[in-house]
Write a protein that holds these residues in place. Structure first.
Motif, short mmCIF file in Angstrom:
data_model
loop_
_atom_site.label_atom_id
_atom_site.label_comp_id
_atom_site.label_asym_id
_atom_site.label_seq_id
_atom_site.Cartn_x
_atom_site.Cartn_y
_atom_site.Cartn_z
N ASN A 46 64.99 11.18 -14.86
CA ASN A 46 63.58 11.32 -14.32
C ASN A 46 62.77 9.99 -14.24
O ASN A 46 62.13 9.56 -13.34
CB ASN A 46 62.77 12.35 -14.81
N VAL A 47 62.93 9.09 -15.20
CA VAL A 47 62.19 7.99 -15.44
C VAL A 47 63.04 6.68 -14.90
O VAL A 47 62.41 5.69 -14.50
CB VAL A 47 61.53 7.74 -16.81
N THR A 50 62.55 6.69 -9.77
CA THR A 50 61.16 7.33 -9.56
C THR A 50 60.50 6.85 -8.38
O THR A 50 61.12 6.10 -7.55
CB THR A 50 60.12 6.93 -10.62
N THR A 51 59.44 7.31 -7.77
CA THR A 51 58.89 6.90 -6.45
C THR A 51 58.25 5.39 -6.44
O THR A 51 58.26 4.79 -5.51
CB THR A 51 58.04 7.91 -6.06
N HIS A 52 57.70 5.08 -7.60
CA HIS A 52 56.97 4.01 -7.72
C HIS A 52 57.32 2.59 -8.37
O HIS A 52 56.68 1.87 -8.77
CB HIS A 52 55.72 4.34 -8.27
N GLU A 55 64.93 0.94 -8.62
CA GLU A 55 66.19 1.40 -9.98
C GLU A 55 66.04 -0.10 -10.56
O GLU A 55 66.24 0.15 -11.94
CB GLU A 55 67.04 1.83 -9.16
N SER A 58 63.18 -0.42 -12.93
CA SER A 58 63.32 0.77 -14.07
C SER A 58 64.56 0.15 -15.20
O SER A 58 64.18 0.39 -16.38
CB SER A 58 63.73 2.01 -13.61
N GLU A 174 49.84 5.19 -10.01
CA GLU A 174 51.11 5.82 -9.99
C GLU A 174 52.12 4.97 -10.71
O GLU A 174 53.27 5.61 -11.44
CB GLU A 174 51.63 6.30 -8.67
N ARG A 175 52.25 3.75 -10.16
CA ARG A 175 53.30 2.79 -10.63
C ARG A 175 53.09 2.53 -12.29
O ARG A 175 53.93 2.65 -12.86
CB ARG A 175 53.08 1.54 -9.97
N ASP A 178 54.26 5.58 -14.03
CA ASP A 178 55.59 5.67 -14.03
C ASP A 178 56.27 4.74 -15.15
O ASP A 178 57.53 5.19 -15.77
CB ASP A 178 56.43 5.35 -12.66
N ARG A 181 55.36 6.34 -18.50
CA ARG A 181 56.46 7.28 -18.80
C ARG A 181 57.80 6.77 -19.15
O ARG A 181 58.46 7.33 -20.13
CB ARG A 181 56.60 8.21 -17.45
N LEU A 182 58.13 5.87 -18.39
CA LEU A 182 59.51 5.22 -19.06
C LEU A 182 59.63 4.68 -20.21
O LEU A 182 60.54 5.04 -20.98
CB LEU A 182 60.04 4.12 -17.66
#
Length: 194
Positions: A46-47, A50-52, A55, A58, A174-175, A178, A181-182
């Motif tokens: 999931n991390v 993400t949308t924001h 890849e 991330s 939101e970015r 994310d 969260r990561l």
């Protein structure tokens, strides 16, 4: 060779950890309780997508957090993922360098924050930070990595400064969310994969 269950094997594959390598703590969990490994596998998936964050971003952010944690197994896995996502060697090196720079900055600014003395606040840091001025990855993403590392390292002053800076550079909440969260998930991985 340690026999791993399907969930553990999927987690290792997701992390680009070579076949036949099962870190000791993960072996213990593999033998007794796959529920947490299943949660961790879902969280990692999931991390990383993400949308924001792209890849590539991330993968670089995960690489930076892994370097901050000094976790060679995760570093190798996320270097491989970053390469697959077309991150250059220079970009990967900058993600690792960001972790090193922020480790020092977080100690320094956390001290200033804890002491809350005007004398320390007016003294020059005299710490070179040229990498922050013109990052290969761009100012906004470098600030985002700096924010995530500062959150992991627990520097309130740095977290506040980098969050304000990255928002001024156009990042959405939101970015930022994310990225944090990561950082949290990669930090939890560090506790069982080393």
């Amino acid at each position: 060779m340690v026999q791993v269950n399907e969930t553990t094997a999927e987690l290792l594959q997701l992390l680009n950890i070579q076949d036949g390598v099962t870190p000791n703590v993960l072996q213990i969990l593999n033998e007794s309780d796959a529920r947490y490994i299943r949660d961790l596998k879902v969280n990692v998936g999931n991390v990383l997508v993400t949308t924001h964050l792209t890849e590539k971003e991330s993968a670089l952010l995960a690489l930076s957090i892994s370097a901050n944690q000094k976790n060679n197994i995760l570093i190798a896995g996320f270097q491989k993922l970053a390469t697959e996502k077309e991150a250059s060697v220079e970009e990967q090196n900058e993600a690792i360098s960001c972790a090193s720079l922020l480790a020092g900055n977080n100690v320094f600014y956390r001290f200033r924050h804890f002491q809350q003395k005007e004398s320390y606040n007016t003294m020059q840091a005299k710490i070179k930070m040229n990498i922050m001025m013109k990052p290969v990855l761009g100012k906004e993403f470098f600030e985002l990595m700096s924010l995530a590392i500062s959150a992991v390292n627990g520097c309130e002053m740095c977290v506040n400064a980098h969050e304000q800076s990255v928002r001024e550079l156009g990042a959405t909440e939101e970015r930022v969310w994310d990225a944090i969260r990561l950082a949290a998930v990669i930090t939890s991985l560090d506790k069982i994969i080393s």
